[in-house]
Design a protein around this motif. Structure first.
Motif, short mmCIF file in Angstrom:
data_model
loop_
_atom_site.label_atom_id
_atom_site.label_comp_id
_atom_site.label_asym_id
_atom_site.label_seq_id
_atom_site.Cartn_x
_atom_site.Cartn_y
_atom_site.Cartn_z
N GLU A 134 0.77 -1.23 0.04
CA GLU A 134 0.16 0.05 -0.05
C GLU A 134 0.72 1.30 0.07
N ASN A 135 2.23 1.31 0.29
CA ASN A 135 3.11 2.25 0.23
C ASN A 135 3.83 2.51 -0.92
N GLY A 136 3.53 1.56 -2.07
CA GLY A 136 4.42 1.50 -3.28
C GLY A 136 5.61 0.99 -3.17
N GLU A 137 6.03 0.14 -2.15
CA GLU A 137 7.33 -0.56 -2.20
C GLU A 137 6.93 -1.88 -3.00
N LEU A 138 7.90 -2.15 -3.84
CA LEU A 138 7.86 -3.15 -4.80
C LEU A 138 8.20 -4.63 -3.96
N LEU A 139 7.17 -5.25 -4.35
CA LEU A 139 7.20 -6.86 -3.98
C LEU A 139 7.62 -7.60 -4.97
N SER A 140 7.23 -7.37 -6.36
CA SER A 140 7.42 -8.38 -7.24
C SER A 140 7.43 -7.71 -8.85
N LEU A 141 8.23 -7.84 -9.65
CA LEU A 141 7.89 -7.31 -11.10
C LEU A 141 8.33 -8.56 -11.98
N ARG A 142 7.56 -8.76 -13.10
CA ARG A 142 7.61 -9.67 -13.89
C ARG A 142 7.40 -8.96 -15.50
N ALA A 143 8.33 -9.55 -16.39
CA ALA A 143 8.25 -9.23 -17.78
C ALA A 143 8.79 -10.18 -18.60
N THR A 144 8.64 -10.36 -19.96
CA THR A 144 8.95 -11.39 -20.71
C THR A 144 9.81 -10.67 -21.88
N LEU A 145 10.96 -11.58 -21.91
CA LEU A 145 12.08 -11.04 -22.83
C LEU A 145 11.98 -12.21 -24.03
N THR A 146 11.96 -11.38 -25.23
CA THR A 146 12.08 -12.10 -26.52
C THR A 146 13.27 -11.57 -27.39
N ASP A 147 13.79 -12.95 -27.99
CA ASP A 147 14.89 -12.60 -28.86
C ASP A 147 14.65 -13.57 -30.09
N LYS A 148 15.03 -12.98 -31.17
CA LYS A 148 14.70 -13.88 -32.47
C LYS A 148 15.37 -15.14 -32.39
N ASN A 149 16.71 -15.08 -31.91
CA ASN A 149 17.60 -16.35 -31.93
C ASN A 149 17.44 -17.28 -30.77
N SER A 150 16.37 -17.10 -29.83
CA SER A 150 16.40 -17.96 -28.50
C SER A 150 14.51 -17.91 -28.11
N GLU A 151 14.32 -18.94 -27.30
CA GLU A 151 13.20 -18.73 -26.78
C GLU A 151 12.82 -17.99 -25.97
N PRO A 152 11.61 -17.36 -25.77
CA PRO A 152 11.36 -16.23 -25.02
C PRO A 152 11.38 -16.62 -23.33
N THR A 153 11.80 -15.69 -22.44
CA THR A 153 11.86 -16.08 -21.23
C THR A 153 11.26 -15.00 -20.42
N THR A 154 11.03 -15.46 -18.96
CA THR A 154 10.13 -14.55 -18.04
C THR A 154 11.00 -14.16 -17.06
N LEU A 155 11.48 -12.88 -17.07
CA LEU A 155 12.26 -12.10 -15.86
C LEU A 155 11.42 -11.71 -14.91
N THR A 156 12.10 -12.24 -13.66
CA THR A 156 11.29 -11.83 -12.44
C THR A 156 12.02 -11.69 -11.37
N ILE A 157 11.53 -10.41 -10.95
CA ILE A 157 12.38 -9.68 -9.71
C ILE A 157 11.43 -9.85 -8.39
N VAL A 158 12.03 -10.20 -7.45
CA VAL A 158 11.36 -10.53 -6.03
C VAL A 158 12.13 -9.88 -4.96
N ARG A 159 11.31 -9.35 -4.12
CA ARG A 159 11.97 -8.75 -2.92
C ARG A 159 12.05 -9.97 -1.83
N HIS A 160 13.32 -10.17 -0.99
CA HIS A 160 13.29 -10.94 -0.05
C HIS A 160 13.95 -9.92 1.00
#
Length: 453
Positions: A134-160
Motif C-alpha cells: 500500500e506504500n508503493g514498495e515493490l514486492l515483485s516485477l515480471r516481464a517477458t524477454l524475447t529474442d529472435k535467436n532464442s526462446e522467450p523467457t520470463t524475467l522476475t524480480i522479487v523482494r526478499h
C-alpha cells in the motif's frame, strides 16, 4: 390458548424421540430462518392428529460481530497488482512510476543488477506486471524477454526482506491449433497462402513443411493448377496476445488434379516415436535415408573391385562416400546401437539394428559420437564423423546395408517404407486420425476456414 415452551436443541431432539404422533416439517426452512435473521425465530410443529398439542420452539442466535471482522481485514497487509506496457522514451523511473512503484531501492537494484537491467531492452508495447504494497514498495516485477535467436523467457524480480533477487525462466507460451483452407487460383502455392481469406496469411514456414510433406506425390513446380486446394492444421504459440512461433503441422490434406493426399502427425505416447502417416496408418517417411551424409562423390560402389590395400579382386559389400574428415555421419534410419567401437579393418565402426531384419554399418570413422550398445537412435541423428581409421587410404565413409546380416545394395531398396505401426500403436493412431479427419470436414471448400483456439 395452547402454552408456548422454550426448548434447547437437545430438548427438541428429546421431544422428537418421545412423541411418535408428532412430526417436524420445514426443518430446512427453520435452519435457514435462524441463520438468516440471527434473532428469535419460530417454527410451528404440525400435527398428525387434530388432538395433538401444537408446540413452538424459539432460540436466540448471536449475529457475527461485523466490526471485528472489518478491523481484522484492515490489519492485513494490502497488496496491489499493476500492469503497464513499455512506451517510447521510457526509463526505469517512468516505467516504475506508471506501475505505482515508489521504491528507490528497487530502482537502484534494476539499474545495477546485470539480469534485472535487461528490462531496458524491452521494446515498445511489451507488458510489465508489478506487485506493490500500500506504500508503493515493490514486492515483485515480471516481464517477458524475447529474442529472435532464442526462446522467450520470463524475467522476475522479487523482494526478499531488504534485498531483491532477479531470475529468468522459460516463458509459458499459450498453444493454439490453427485450421486453414486455401484454393489455388493462379497456380502459385505461396500466393494462395498470402491471401487474407480467413483473417490472416499462412506462415511461410508452414508452407515449406506442406511442400516437404507432399513433394513425393506432387511436383509443386509444375503439377499445380487452378482449382486445387489444401487444408492444414498446425500449432502456433502465443505470448501476451502476440504470435511467437509456429509449431508442428498436425495434419495436412492436398487435392491436386482430383487426387487427394493426406498426412497426419502421430507421436505414440508409449514409445515417444513420431512421424507422418496416411489416414490408413501407413508411414509417409522412407525407412532409410538415401545417403548417411552430404557427400561430394561415391568413390566406390557396391560391386567387385580391386582392394586398394591388398590388391586382390574381391566384392565390395558397401558404398564408399568420399568426404572431408569430420563430416557428420547420420543414422540412415531409426534403430538401436548393436555395436560401437573398433573392428579390425573397419576401424571405428557403428552398427545399427533397425526394424525387422535390417541393419546398417558405418566404418572408418574419425570418432564415434558417444554411442553405446543398446542406445536408441533416430533417423538423421549424428552418430559419428568421417575419418580414415582401419584399412583405409583416405578420408571416407564405408556404408553397408544388410538384410539378415547379408550385405545388399541399398539402391535396390530405395522405396522401402518405414516400420508399420503395431496393433496397439495403430489403435491409438486411429483415434488421432479420426480427430484430424473431423477437422478436415470443418474446413469448407473455397478457402472459408474456421479457427479452433
Amino acid at each position: 390458548m395452547n402454552p408456548i415452551h422454550k426448548f434447547t436443541r437437545k430438548s427438541l431432539l428429546s421431544l422428537a424421540n418421545t412423541s411418535r404422533k408428532t412430526r417436524i416439517v420445514g426443518a430446512g426452512a427453520l435452519a435457514l430462518a435462524l441463520c438468516a435473521f440471527g434473532a428469535v425465530a419460530t417454527a410451528p410443529i404440525t400435527q398428525d392428529d387434530s388432538n395433538v398439542q401444537v408446540v413452538s420452539v424459539s432460540e436466540h442466535l448471536a449475529l457475527p460481530n461485523l466490526a471485528d471482522q472489518i478491523s481484522a481485514l484492515q490489519q492485513d497487509e494490502q497488496q496491489f497488482i499493476h500492469e503497464e506496457r513499455v512506451r517510447s522514451g521510457d526509463s526505469i523511473g517512468t516505467m516504475l512510476g506508471r506501475l505505482g512503484v515508489n521504491d528507490a531501492q528497487a530502482q537502484n537494484f534494476i539499474r545495477s543488477d546485470k539480469l534485472a537491467r535487461r528490462l531496458l531492452s524491452l521494446k515498445n508495447g511489451k507488458r510489465l506486471q508489478a506487485e506493490t504494497d500500500e506504500n508503493g514498495e515493490l514486492l515483485s516485477l515480471r516481464a517477458t524477454l524475447t529474442d529472435k535467436n532464442s526462446e522467450p523467457t520470463t524475467l522476475t524480480i522479487v523482494r526478499h526482506g531488504d534485498s531483491f533477487k532477479a531470475s529468468e525462466a522459460p516463458a509459458k507460451l499459450e498453444r493454439r491449433v490453427e485450421m486453414r483452407s486455401r484454393e489455388i487460383t493462379n497456380s502459385s502455392l505461396y500466393a494462395a497462402t498470402d491471401a487474407n481469406v480467413d483473417g490472416g496469411s499462412i506462415p511461410d514456414s508452414v508452407v515449406g513443411e506442406i511442400i516437404k510433406m507432399f513433394s513425393t506425390n506432387i511436383d509443386f513446380r509444375g503439377d499445380l493448377k487452378r482449382g486445387d486446394r489444401f487444408n492444414v492444421v498446425y500449432e502456433t504459440f502465443w505470448l501476451d496476445g502476440e504470435l511467437v512461433k509456429t509449431g508442428r503441422i498436425l495434419a495436412g490434406e492436398f487435392i491436386n488434379r482430383g487426387a487427394s493426399y493426406q498426412a497426419v502427425w502421430f507421436e505414440d505416447p508409449v514409445t515417444r516415436q513420431g512421424g507422418y502417416y496416411s489416414l490408413d496408418g501407413k508411414s509417409l517417411k522412407k525407412a532409410f535415408l538415401k545417403s548417411p551424409l552430404e557427400f561430394t562423390r561415391v568413390s566406390s560402389g557396391f560391386a567387385n573391385r580391386v582392394h586398394p590395400i591388398s590388391g586382390e579382386w574381391k566384392a565390395h559389400k558397401g558404398i564408399d562416400f568420399a568426404a572431408p574428415t569430420g563430416t557428420p555421419i547420420r543414422a540412415a534410419g531409426d534403430g538401436t546401437v548393436d555395436f560401437a567401437g573398433v573392428s579390425n579393418g573397419y576401424g571405428n565402426m557403428v552398427v545399427l539394428k533397425h526394424w525387422s531384419n535390417y541393419s546398417t554399418a558405418y566404418a572408418h570413422m574419425s570418432r564415434i559420437n558417444g554411442l553405446r550398445k543398446g542406445a536408441k537412435v533416430t533417423q538423421g541423428q549424428v552418430i559419428g564423423f568421417v575419418g580414415s581409421t582401419g584399412w583405409s587410404t583416405g578420408a571416407h565413409l564405408h556404408y553397408e546395408f544388410r538384410v539378415a546380416d547379408v550385405a545388399r545394395d541399398p539402391s535396390t531398396l530405395k522405396d522401402l517404407m518405414a516400420a508399420p505401426l503395431s496393433k496397439g500403436e495403430l489403435a491409438r493412431f486411429r483415434m488421432a486420425a479420426a480427430e484430424m479427419n473431423h477437422r478436415f470436414s470443418l474446413l469448407t471448400p473455397g478457402g472459408n476456414a474456421m479457427a479452433a483456439r
